[in-house]
Design an enzyme around this catalytic site. Structure first.
Site, mmCIF file in Angstrom:
data_model
loop_
_atom_site.group_PDB
_atom_site.id
_atom_site.type_symbol
_atom_site.label_atom_id
_atom_site.label_comp_id
_atom_site.label_asym_id
_atom_site.label_seq_id
_atom_site.Cartn_x
_atom_site.Cartn_y
_atom_site.Cartn_z
ATOM 1 N N HIS A 62 51.537 37.134 40.949
ATOM 2 C CA HIS A 62 51.432 37.960 39.706
ATOM 3 C C HIS A 62 52.745 38.075 38.861
ATOM 4 C CE1 HIS A 62 47.207 38.609 40.047
ATOM 5 N NE2 HIS A 62 47.727 38.999 41.460
ATOM 6 N N ARG A 162 34.996 44.339 39.667
ATOM 7 C CA ARG A 162 35.886 44.077 38.674
ATOM 8 C C ARG A 162 35.523 42.867 37.951
ATOM 9 N NH1 ARG A 162 41.340 44.952 41.328
ATOM 10 N NH2 ARG A 162 39.893 43.943 43.158
ATOM 11 N N HIS A 223 42.498 36.135 49.432
ATOM 12 C CA HIS A 223 42.083 37.484 49.904
ATOM 13 C C HIS A 223 41.009 36.983 51.118
ATOM 14 C CE1 HIS A 223 44.071 38.260 46.444
ATOM 15 N NE2 HIS A 223 43.155 38.179 45.564
ATOM 16 N N ARG A 226 40.500 39.721 53.898
ATOM 17 C CA ARG A 226 40.381 41.164 53.448
ATOM 18 C C ARG A 226 39.194 41.832 54.379
ATOM 19 N NH1 ARG A 226 40.139 43.087 48.508
ATOM 20 N NH2 ARG A 226 40.091 41.260 47.307
ATOM 21 N N ASP A 284 50.333 36.912 46.962
ATOM 22 C CA ASP A 284 49.790 37.671 45.935
ATOM 23 C C ASP A 284 50.797 38.678 45.338
ATOM 24 O OD1 ASP A 284 47.626 38.869 44.166
ATOM 25 O OD2 ASP A 284 46.740 40.195 45.815
HETATM 26 ZN ZN ZN Z 1 43.266 38.645 43.547
#
Ligand code: ZN
Length: 392
Positions: A62, A162, A223, A226, A284
């Site tokens: 990001h 989300r 991910h 996870r 990430d």
């Molecule tokens: Zn993500």
């Protein structure tokens, strides 16, 4: 020109002791011994006893910040270039993530250009978590075809509260758009998938692949470490020919709650015979890592760091007995091949001279070169970074 003498070269496969010659930012020769005449405008670097590896490729960062799910104060800051180079990362793929309202693709591109001016190689995905996709030209197809930095779309969220609760038809259409645009533009046109923690895991991708004429390699889900059960589904996906990515940024609390460290996930996938060509790790970087108390109240916030990629590679080798060549491949050759970054991720003639020199024992980073330029050495950035002296 630069001449690296007597390095143990990991390309990422071991080539043994070699001399590597760089000119104009490219690798132009790899030989047992290269001798050049004096006054040949060449800097000779004694790499005796050091490992020479490709610069690391981080396939999900990001770069303009991420997170923000705990309110505006939890918006994370932009990636700092020193975080990448001190972790040996010379190529990043920038993404938006959850927030495509206060963060924009225009800003993402501007940050990508800034990082490139400073030394990194940067690619980006158009779109974000959600449908309808945000784009610059009003279409995913146009963005991938006409804007050079965009190589695919994502990270599109699935199995996450989300997400846009995307249907298989919607996913198939989006994927076809990215795929065709990629074909026409000579790019990968891949769909990066954020997989959340809901029990549907990779079901949506499996559905699309079985219902529609879309190859499994069109997806790059991340991910996957996870949880144990997502990791199991992910390994199945890789055994069927899909790509899977493990996230290296984490906290002790997240691990306690069931996340498998990326290094361990890599070891487990290799143990189950998933080919290394299908397996990658990414940081990430700059995603928010919230810490909650037992009642679920947010008590602290940490942030993913690009430099976690290097640490996960070390952990894979030292704690989980992954051969160094394979641990390196998961952050160099594999992501570069998956993303069709044809000049990245390998020490080979004609590749970009993105080179790391590592300590042969600790695997610590001693020097980093981006396209032949020394950018990090002896624990310090060699870059001139604007505004740094004004920061307190
Ligand atoms: Zn993500």
């Amino acid at each position: 020109m630069q001449l690296f003498k007597n390095a143990q070269v990991y390309a990422p496969m071991s080539l043994g002791k070699k001399d590597v010659l760089v000119a104009g930012g490219k690798i132009i020769a790899i030989e047992n011994s290269i001798e050049l005449a004096a006054n040949s405008f060449t800097t000779v670097i004694d790499a005796t006893g050091k490992l020479l590896t490709p610069g690391f490729v981080d396939s999900l960062v990001h770069i303009t910040g991420g997170g923000g799910e705990g309110g505006y104060t939890t918006r994370t800051p932009e990636m700092h270039i020193n975080d990448a180079i001190q972790g040996g990362v010379t190529t990043v793929v920038g993404v938006l993530g959850t927030d495509a309202q206060t963060r924009s693709l225009e800003n993402l591109l501007a940050k990508a250009y800034a990082l490139e001016e400073q030394c990194l190689s940067v690619f980006c995905y158009t779109g974000s978590y959600h449908l309808p996709m945000v784009t610059i030209t009003q279409s995913v197809k146009h963005d991938i075809m006409l804007i050079d930095k965009f190589i695919g779309v994502g990270e599109v969220a699935i199995a996450d509260h989300r997400s846009s609760q995307i249907t298989s038809h919607e996913m198939a259409r989006l994927t076809s758009e990215a795929r065709v645009a990629g074909m026409l533009a000579g790019k990968v046109g891949i769909v990066s998938i954020h997989v959340g923690d809901e029990p549907s895991k990779l079901d949506l991708l499996e559905q699309v692949i079985s219902q529609f004429d879309i190859p499994i390699t069109q997806y790059y889900p991340t991910h996957i470490n996870r949880s144990k059960s997502l990791l199991e589904s992910g390994i199945d996906f890789a055994l069927k020919g899909g790509f899977i990515d493990f996230t290296t940024s984490t906290t002790a609390q997240i691990i306690e709650q069931g996340e498998i460290p990326a290094a361990e996930a890599l070891a487990l996938a290799l143990e189950k015979n998933a080919p290394i060509s299908q397996l990658t790790m990414s940081s990430d970087g700059n995603a928010s890592l919230p810490i909650f108390d037992l009642k679920g109240n947010l008590i602290d916030l940490q942030m993913g760091l690009v430099s976690s990629l290097h640490q996960a590679m070390i952990d894979a080798v030292k704690q989980f007995n992954v051969p160094l060549e394979l641990a390196l491949a998961s952050i160099t050759k594999s992501p570069a091949n998956i993303l069709k970054l044809t000049k990245k991720g390998r020490i080979e003639i004609d590749m970009d001279a993105d080179i790391n020199l590592l300590n042969s024992q600790s695997l610590a980073i001693e020097a980093v070169y981006c396209k032949g330029k020394l950018v990090y050495s002896g624990g310090k950035s060699c870059l001139n970074i604007p505004f740094l002296s004004s920061l307190r």
